[in-house]
Write an enzyme that holds these catalytic residues in place. Structure first.
Site, PDB file in Angstrom:
ATOM      1  N   CYS A   1       0.964  -1.225   0.086  1.00  0.00           N
ATOM      2  CA  CYS A   1      -0.218  -0.035   0.165  1.00  0.00           C
ATOM      3  C   CYS A   1       0.725   1.225  -0.108  1.00  0.00           C
ATOM      4  CB  CYS A   1      -0.775   0.253   1.207  1.00  0.00           C
ATOM      5  SG  CYS A   1      -1.946  -1.530   1.624  1.00  0.00           S
TER       6      CYS A   1
ATOM      7  N   ASP B   1      22.405  35.708 -13.094  1.00  0.00           N
ATOM      8  CA  ASP B   1      21.275  35.974 -13.701  1.00  0.00           C
ATOM      9  C   ASP B   1      20.766  37.496 -13.291  1.00  0.00           C
ATOM     10  OD1 ASP B   1      18.854  35.042 -15.195  1.00  0.00           O
ATOM     11  OD2 ASP B   1      18.343  36.359 -13.696  1.00  0.00           O
TER      12      ASP B   1
END
Length: 519
Positions: free
Chosen positions: A52, A475
């Site tokens: 499960c 950046d």
């Protein structure tokens, strides 16, 4: 003892050791039925022979009757069958495969993309740069099953989706899911789900009222339609993720549907270049899942398409672990609190990603989008199966850009030559981009390629490999966001060390901060 006191620390849930080895912690997660752990380990019950997900609503078994596995394949190899109540394979994938990035993790990414079905275990080993024997030994030690067993579990999951969600004849389902024979298909479904394929389909139709339309007859050229639910670990910043994609959307390849009154994105659509054919997808976020409407010319691409779409939206991420780390920085914490489920959008195609990244070098996002749209209009392939109001072009193949790019690309000739040279390398295989690449080796290969610098190389690692610890500290927009938070550029790299191993997610927050910063 109260559940709150037994909850696991999210930041401790991921590690090279694997949570499944710590039985006490796993059992606490099972007792609390915490869905955040679904996909991170498997619970098997000795007395029932069933495995499960941790959040299965069934009665919690006694500790002495439980065994934990890292993967469904390992549970199946141990003689357990899948729980038909909680469907343990229909969960988000493990975030470990991106965080670890070791051989086992890279192999799992390729297996999920269907490499074993297409190229066999020799092809998987070749792409990873290991012998079959070495690969099998490592995967068995780390994941509890070898490559064939892991691929078998993947095939079983794909088969279940096709059985339940399509009108394909079961014989066609068998081969579409990658099984070598109908007998192998029938045996696997019986072993994994304790039922036959026909009984599985009949049970689904009784529960849901029917399957999904399959393109047949005069509509066959338009492919097979499938509707799936893609689960994720909440919270999920669907609006921000789709806005990121919308800002960069290439005309003809991608499309956005917005609410006319609020302007909020309702759905994201795009075409897909897949290993066996062509696909088109429409993604619609919901409370606990993303609805995925797929159209495929070859249903053998189902597993690859789902894997790529999940990576595109970063649906296997563990937001609780990200928040637990980034919240410790008082400068970043307010942004994290505002958007706790931020994601790092991935990519559906490596070649497309690197070519689009090169088109975006030293220009605005809008200019890059325009350039990519122009390239696609000239060299992209028409998608015959596309709906009238949906994207109708594939982004150009590397071969097409290599042959015709110089006639279409604008701007500095040197940049155009670099893009076409990279396209040539992608087309002839001298530059190999796939989700199973080692990050450091791929970065070195990219930096050795003319026209690709550190920003482009790291951007590819971030979006193609899903590397969670890449900071694009060069950046300009990201630096602007950092400055808005009071982090000067010369201190950004040092300051970011406290964000490990989630610096990529921190970068997304910095980009978001830049959007709201005062000019």
């Amino acid at each position: 003892m109260a559940q709150a006191s037994t909850a696991l620390n999210p930041v401790d849930r991921i590690g090279t050791k694997g949570i499944w080895r710590d039985t006490e912690r796993c059992y606490r997660a099972v007792m609390s039925r915490d869905s955040r752990f679904d996909g991170q380990f498997i619970t098997a019950v000795r007395t029932t022979g069933i495995y499960c997900r941790p959040s299965c609503p069934a009665l919690t078994p006694k500790p002495q009757n439980v065994r934990f596995f890292p993967t469904s394949a390992a549970a199946q190899a141990g003689g357990y069958r899948a729980c038909r109540r909680c469907l343990p394979d229909a969960v988000p994938g493990s975030p470990e495969w991106n965080v670890r990035a070791d051989l086992a993790a890279r192999a799992m990414r390729l297996i999920s993309d269907g490499v074993v079905e297409r190229d066999g275990v020799p092809g998987l080993a070749r792409q990873l740069g290991y012998s079959e024997r070495q690969l099998g030994r490592v995967l068995t030690a780390e994941l509890g099953a070898g490559p064939l067993a892991l691929a078998r579990a993947h095939r079983a999951h794909s088969a279940r989706l096709l059985i339940e969600r399509s009108a394909l004849p079961l014989t066609d389902v068998a081969f579409a899911a990658g099984f070598a024979s109908v007998r192998q298909f029938n045996d696997t479904i019986r072993e994994v789900f304790a039922t036959t394929p026909s009984q599985l389909r009949a049970g689904t139709r009784r529960a849901t009222g029917g399957g999904i339309e399959n393109g047949t007859g005069e509509d066959a050229h338009r492919g097979t339609r499938l509707t799936l639910r893609l689960p994720f670990r909440p919270p999920f910043d669907a609006a921000g993720t789709l806005e990121f994609l919308a800002t960069r959307a290439v005309s003809g390849v991608e499309q956005i549907e917005r609410d006319e009154q609020t302007g909020q994105i309702n759905a994201y659509l795009r075409t897909l270049r897949l290993p066996q054919g062509i696909g088109a997808v429409r993604l619609t976020p919901a409370d606990r899942h993303v609805q995925c409407d797929l159209r495929l010319t070859d249903v053998r691409d189902l597993g690859s398409a789902v894997s790529r779409v999940r990576r595109l939206l970063d649906l296997d991420a563990d937001p609780a672990a990200v928040v637990a780390t980034l919240n410790t920085d008082p400068l970043l914490a307010p942004l994290v609190a505002k958007t706790p489920g931020i994601r790092v959008p991935g990519a559906v195609d490596g070649a497309e990603l690197v070519l689009r990244a090169m088109l975006g070098q030293q220009v605005s996002v809008a200019a890059a989008r325009t350039a990519a749209g122009r390239l696609t209009a000239a060299l992209g392939e028409h998608v015959a199966m596309a709906d009238e109001d949906a994207p109708h072009l594939l982004f150009p193949s590397a071969q097409a850009v290599a042959e015709g790019g110089m006639d279409v690309l604008r701007g500095p000739r040197k940049r155009s030559e670099a893009i076409t040279q990279v396209a040539t390398m992608l087309a002839d295989g001298s530059l190999d981009l796939h989700v199973g690449r080692d990050a450091s080796e791929l970065r070195a290969d990219l930096l050795a390629t003319p026209g690709i610098g550190p920003w482009t190389a790291d951007y590819v690692l971030m979006r193609l490999l899903g590397d969670p610890d890449v900071l694009l500290d060069g950046d300009l927009v990201l630096r602007k966001g950092a400055a808005a938070l009071g982090i000067p550029a010369d201190r950004l790299t040092g300051h970011s060390q406290s964000w490990r191993p989630w610096r990529t997610y921190a970068g997304m927050y910095l980009w978001r901060a830049a959007e709201h910063a005062t000019p």
